[in-house]
Motif scaffolding. Structure first.
Motif, PDB file in Angstrom:
ATOM      1  N   SER A  92       0.811  -1.210   0.000  1.00  0.00           N
ATOM      2  CA  SER A  92       0.000   0.000   0.000  1.00  0.00           C
ATOM      3  C   SER A  92       0.845   1.261   0.000  1.00  0.00           C
ATOM      4  O   SER A  92       0.454   2.271  -0.578  1.00  0.00           O
ATOM      5  CB  SER A  92      -0.923   0.030   1.212  1.00  0.00           C
ATOM      6  OG  SER A  92      -1.769  -1.091   1.202  1.00  0.00           O
ATOM      7  N   SER A  93       1.999   1.209   0.659  1.00  0.00           N
ATOM      8  CA  SER A  93       2.768   2.450   0.708  1.00  0.00           C
ATOM      9  C   SER A  93       3.487   2.686  -0.611  1.00  0.00           C
ATOM     10  O   SER A  93       3.605   3.826  -1.049  1.00  0.00           O
ATOM     11  CB  SER A  93       3.712   2.481   1.903  1.00  0.00           C
ATOM     12  OG  SER A  93       4.809   1.658   1.711  1.00  0.00           O
TER      13      SER A  93
ATOM     14  N   LEU B 121       5.744   6.185   3.483  1.00  0.00           N
ATOM     15  CA  LEU B 121       5.147   6.760   2.280  1.00  0.00           C
ATOM     16  C   LEU B 121       6.105   7.742   1.630  1.00  0.00           C
ATOM     17  O   LEU B 121       6.363   7.673   0.415  1.00  0.00           O
ATOM     18  CB  LEU B 121       3.842   7.482   2.650  1.00  0.00           C
ATOM     19  CG  LEU B 121       3.164   8.250   1.506  1.00  0.00           C
ATOM     20  CD1 LEU B 121       2.645   7.297   0.459  1.00  0.00           C
ATOM     21  CD2 LEU B 121       2.027   9.117   2.043  1.00  0.00           C
TER      22      LEU B 121
ATOM     23  N   GLY C 101       0.611   4.009  -2.751  1.00  0.00           N
ATOM     24  CA  GLY C 101       0.289   5.376  -2.359  1.00  0.00           C
ATOM     25  C   GLY C 101       1.352   6.353  -2.851  1.00  0.00           C
ATOM     26  O   GLY C 101       1.038   7.433  -3.351  1.00  0.00           O
TER      27      GLY C 101
END
Lengths: 352, 352, 352
Positions: A98-99, A339, A102
């Motif tokens: 997810s990072s 992130l 993102g």
């Protein structure tokens, strides 16, 4: 504020700094800020800790910090428009996946979300062929694979940069980098610190990458390896240390130890790692070990006022939720740093 | 080449309404239109029907309508550039998932497509930790969860807005809002209408949110609840009505009833809901009930010329395909309204 | 509301060619290039080979070639901003899925990544309803389905264009088009060539689409169908040939045959296709057939210096990795052509 390039819009080298929005209520600020990519990453794969020197790490941390502040004040960095990333995750993950996604999306790039379980990879394709396929359609890959050797195979087959998102018990270099960014930002420096790594140091690729980055690029005061022998740090990681460093080993978290540390970095203990260990008594040890290494609010009573607790997460019960509200609990902020570190890396990899 | 506007690009407050395209054949029209976000949604989670008043609902409907007409005439609303949404769907869904994704993408934002089954959530992470993780990388979450309490846990743990995409038998507020938009657009008004809700009113969160929105914000003439006792509307929903409203209960669709309704809103009947019901005869009743509540072309022979049939879909056999070509069948258009209602919501949530 | 720049921007025909970047280090070049869409594709579904004439094919190939060179020199084509594609893959795929996604993203569009396994399609919805749902939220669909008839159902139900990404043993027209692009680019022409199709010609939809495109639109010198009888080219494909063509059948790859071919196009042999064949001895034949049709480095010793080996991939052992480093091995480049052919198709479908 200068927007000099605008006058040159119609000439051949019309690199335009654009600010625009689409309504009078929602303002999109396009970067007029000049972000400086880390040049040594240009077009490169990110494979392991050893490829980064102190300058690279400092530059990445500075870039990530700048991007964080820019984005959190409402800026949009649209640098990777038209670029496509494909995450190839052959192993469970939500944080790294997810990072990276993102980060790519926040830079204006696109992500191909391939479900490996319903893809033709199930048809028995080799990893090389899969890599060649995906790189036909994308500009960067992120690979997470249960086997350590998979990374090398992928890098060899790929005409585009491959980001190592964890290769077996090998490395997890972007995690190591975001850990450094976290320490640096939270404590102001990395040099001179006492760092304790706690938990399964044998199988935890995170602590492999982090300890190499720490020892080889910073002057840390002491590295404390807190783990029972069965899951202590492997010799090949220690052999990769290129500088002398004070190393202490411990089997449990003691008051004395906790009093000294600036960084208490704990990792998940997995029962299955114990049962497959060579030591026949290992499994029996598991419950004792768990108790010896657990961090809770009481543990932190011994700790300095200015120190941090880190964890790559997910956690099971080695890190109690009773710690969550303590300002020294840095593990949620640590994810957020991930992130921006990954934005800094992707931005640099694509720089021209 | 036209470069006239560029000289004016360097104004310090150059919030620029940009129109541009990339070829002479495909024209992208950027919004020169001013969309007005619903201010009360700014930075807020969307949890339940009760948080919306009549003004909010009217404003959202107006915004969604404007966006629909703008987009359908070829406009591009690029307002959420650089923003990232993560849908966290712990339960089957295709409509809510796809329309939230479509809405975010049409607003220029990005979507992290996490496959919950292959993510570390399988490693036993708590919902709070998962929420904290995902919000480290994204600017808004959409949560669909089989347990009603999950929403509150998520909202508490999340530093960013959470869109409730359905929480157990609780609520589905964005569905309720798109239903209102559908009624308003198709019939010109909501006030004064006779609305029949048909099917499993006990477990159908859709009708919970819709009936609260209808009763508390509009002056509907009559609310007819068509369901056998075992799956009738729960008392706590009726208790949430803040205004008197004429409520009629029926166990079956009768000619008389169908003649009166302006909105015939039917929902899916699920056998498994009957078997787990307290009434021991419930399961035996299922086939009878199904026949009593089924809507087909014959049902519509009784109905007014100006009325609509709605369904949140997916349907099984409670709504026959024989109705599909009737102009009063509004359920396919209803889905389309969902896209624009969710665009209006997301746009408003992100407004500055 | 600040609209100062607008006065100059609001010219009704101000279709602006924008070039911009977001830093002084990463340059995004927006297209100043005029790409010419293939007009006959405007708003159309892509269903089968027969819908393309020679002019369409030439135009698509030219467009794809131009896009390839533009993108590979750093250009960004942002033509499909605000458009949304949903891939509906009811069957395993990684190539078709990823290349359609990559194409859409590289054109600036968005992709809804629906996991069919966790969607409400599992709730027993009909294909028509699913199509109507997805087209409520998206501007184009890509359908891959194990049943041939599914395509027609989808096209009938859909208000937006449907891209056939493979329908059972039917067709795979975009694969056929990328194959033509590969041949044309690698060998300079398609006319006058000797083309051998090798493998399972009965079930391989790829070779169905390709052979129709080749015979009906080009003047190929000879079409050699290399397959045992049990999986030879179906009569209905041959019946679709609208021009006379020299057809040769062979059961194995012989030296004489290999010496003559300009294009050696091989496909995957699947054991399960043999067992379900009518010929009772088929399964027993499988191992013999495999040996007869296998292509390795030795096979290429017989081949011309200027010829190409193609494969739609994935491969099992019908095409040995010993061929990979031969410059005549075009199958990896073939995948890359797929990205740009699909970009050309999507761009044309959306042209105004």
């Amino acid at each position: 504020m200068q927007t000099k390039p605008l006058a040159h819009f119609s000439n051949k080298l019309n690199y335009l700094f654009a600010r625009y929005d689409v309504s009078s209520f929602i303002f999109i600020r396009m970067s007029q800020h000049t972000f400086r990519p880390v040049a040594s990453l240009r077009g490169k794969s990110v494979e392991k800790a050893a490829q980064f020197n102190r300058t690279d790490i400092d530059d990445l941390c500075n870039l990530a910090t700048e991007m964080k502040s820019f984005v959190e004040s409402g800026g949009v960095i649209d640098a990777l428009r038209g670029k496509v990333m494909t995450p190839l995750f052959f192993e469970n993950s939500s944080r790294t996946y997810s990072s990276f996604c993102g980060a790519m999306l926040k830079l204006g790039g696109g992500v191909v979300s391939l479900n490996l379980e319903t893809s033709s990879i199930a048809k028995g394709e080799t990893l090389s062929d899969t890599i060649r396929t995906m790189t036909s359609y994308s500009d960067v890959l992120v690979l997470r694979h249960p086997q350590q050797e998979a990374l090398e195979t992928a890098v060899k087959a790929s005409p585009v940069p491959v980001m190592n998102g964890g290769n077996g018990t090998g490395e997890h270099p972007t995690q190591g980098l975001l850990d450094i960014l976290t320490i640096r930002t939270e404590l102001g420096t990395v040099d001179g610190l006492v760092v304790a790594l706690v938990g399964d140091l044998k199988n935890g690729r995170t602590v492999h990458s982090l300890s190499k980055l720490l020892v080889n690029n910073f002057d840390i005061a002491e590295l404390i390896l807190v783990a029972p022998d069965v899951v202590q740090m492997p010799q090949e990681v220690l052999d990769a240390f290129q500088k002398p460093v004070k190393i202490t080993r411990a089997a449990a978290l003691s008051e004395d130890l906790v009093r000294r540390v600036d960084v208490l970095y704990t990792t998940r203990l997995q029962k299955e790692r114990f049962s497959s260990a060579e030591d026949a008594n290992a499994l029996a040890l598991f419950d004792t070990v768990k108790a010896d290494l657990r961090i809770n609010a009481d543990t932190l009573k011994w700790a300095k006022e200015k120190m941090i607790v880190m964890h790559p997460l997910p956690r099971v019960d080695e890190l109690c939720t009773s710690v969550d509200d303590d300002p020294r609990a840095a593990y949620f902020r640590q994810m957020r740093f991930g992130l921006f570190m990954r934005m800094a890396i992707l931005f640099s990899v694509f720089s021209a």
